[in-house]
Design an enzyme around this catalytic site. Sequence first.
Site, PDB file in Angstrom:
ATOM      1  N   ASP A   1       0.864  -1.162   0.000  1.00 11.40           N
ATOM      2  CA  ASP A   1       0.000   0.000   0.000  1.00 11.40           C
ATOM      3  C   ASP A   1       0.905   1.217   0.000  1.00 11.40           C
ATOM      4  OD1 ASP A   1      -1.339   2.182   2.020  1.00 11.40           O
ATOM      5  OD2 ASP A   1      -2.773   1.292   0.634  1.00 11.40           O
TER       6      ASP A   1
ATOM      7  N   THR B   1       0.517   4.597   0.512  1.00 13.76           N
ATOM      8  CA  THR B   1       0.482   5.576   1.582  1.00 13.76           C
ATOM      9  C   THR B   1       0.856   4.939   2.913  1.00 13.76           C
ATOM     10  OG1 THR B   1      -1.257   6.764   0.418  1.00 13.76           O
ATOM     11  CG2 THR B   1      -0.947   7.284   2.740  1.00 13.76           C
TER      12      THR B   1
END
Length: 367
Positions: A196, A198
């Site tokens: 992921d 972020t």
Amino acid sequence: MALADIVLDDVLLLATGDQVPADGTVLEVAGLEIDESMLTGESRSVRKQSGDDVLSGSVVVAGSATVHVTAVGADSYAQRIATEARRFSVARSELRDGINKVLAVVSVAIVPIALLLAWSQLRATGGLSESISSGAWRDAVVAAVAGVVGMIPEGLVLLTSLNFALAAILLARQGVLVQELPAVEVLARVDVLCLDKTGTITDGTIGLRDRHVVLPGGDARDGRAAAALGVLAALAADPGANATALAAGEGIEESPATVTDAVPFSSARKWSAVAAAEHAYVLGGPDILLAGRGDDAARDTLALVREAAGTGSRVVLLAEAPAGLPDPDHPLPHDLVPAVVCVLGEHVRPDAEQTLAYFHAQGCGPS
């Protein structure tokens, strides 16, 4: 109002900086933007309109709204996620599954084998009657048990557990949090790494990568360019400024312009506007502000935007509005003058490159 006092069908007023205390539906909105990174991991704020849902655990980063509460306590989205996260599930280990299969087969086979061993030992001592009368059956039973014990693979279980424990210690010395013993086996089988972005590759904050003044003959000393940069500085200085406005106004030396009127951002329009002392300006996506334009200024600006967007950056455009503040209920005029192109991007963690290079060296490719 205290969090414990909120009940279903309450109407809450949310403003910039507030954390959403319960799930609800937006009734009235004024430029509302919600940071849902705690729930989704995505740092980009989400713009909400009347009728949209807001979730507990998210944070208001711009605007305000009134919200009708639809779920509280254990029924709220954040609480349901926390409940799911607390559920314990054992990691699948092929080594452990293989050992369990071996043990299952041995457990089934050991009973008839033990009986056959005992029977063969009794026959070797003269048969059942002779063994019982002479007491030799005791030796036959001991021999059968000894043969059966040798069939039990207790050493396999012990060695596997010791290897798992030693690997967990070695990983812990490298700063790895090991939650289960088979972690090293699971790690050894990884061949695709899914991340992921972020919070993993980036730290979740937006910063300015580049800024281009695209006004005709525009340079930072030009009066029109300085006025446009002053508007960006004013947007960044607004107490309710969102992350995009803050990033677009980074490092501007010009004094903030005096804003006399404004049109708040709308996800339906995809632009916002402000009126300053000399000009009105529109801030938004370049493809929205320059839609349908074929003039040289628009073509040159869009070419610059495409080049910047090709690097994975987010690009916003500040344009002059010669006719004054646009009417939010009508399409944008086609005489907007591109002024400043801001190239934005999330900050990459300083150790991201080293970490990804390590996984690549281990033969773990990107997904």
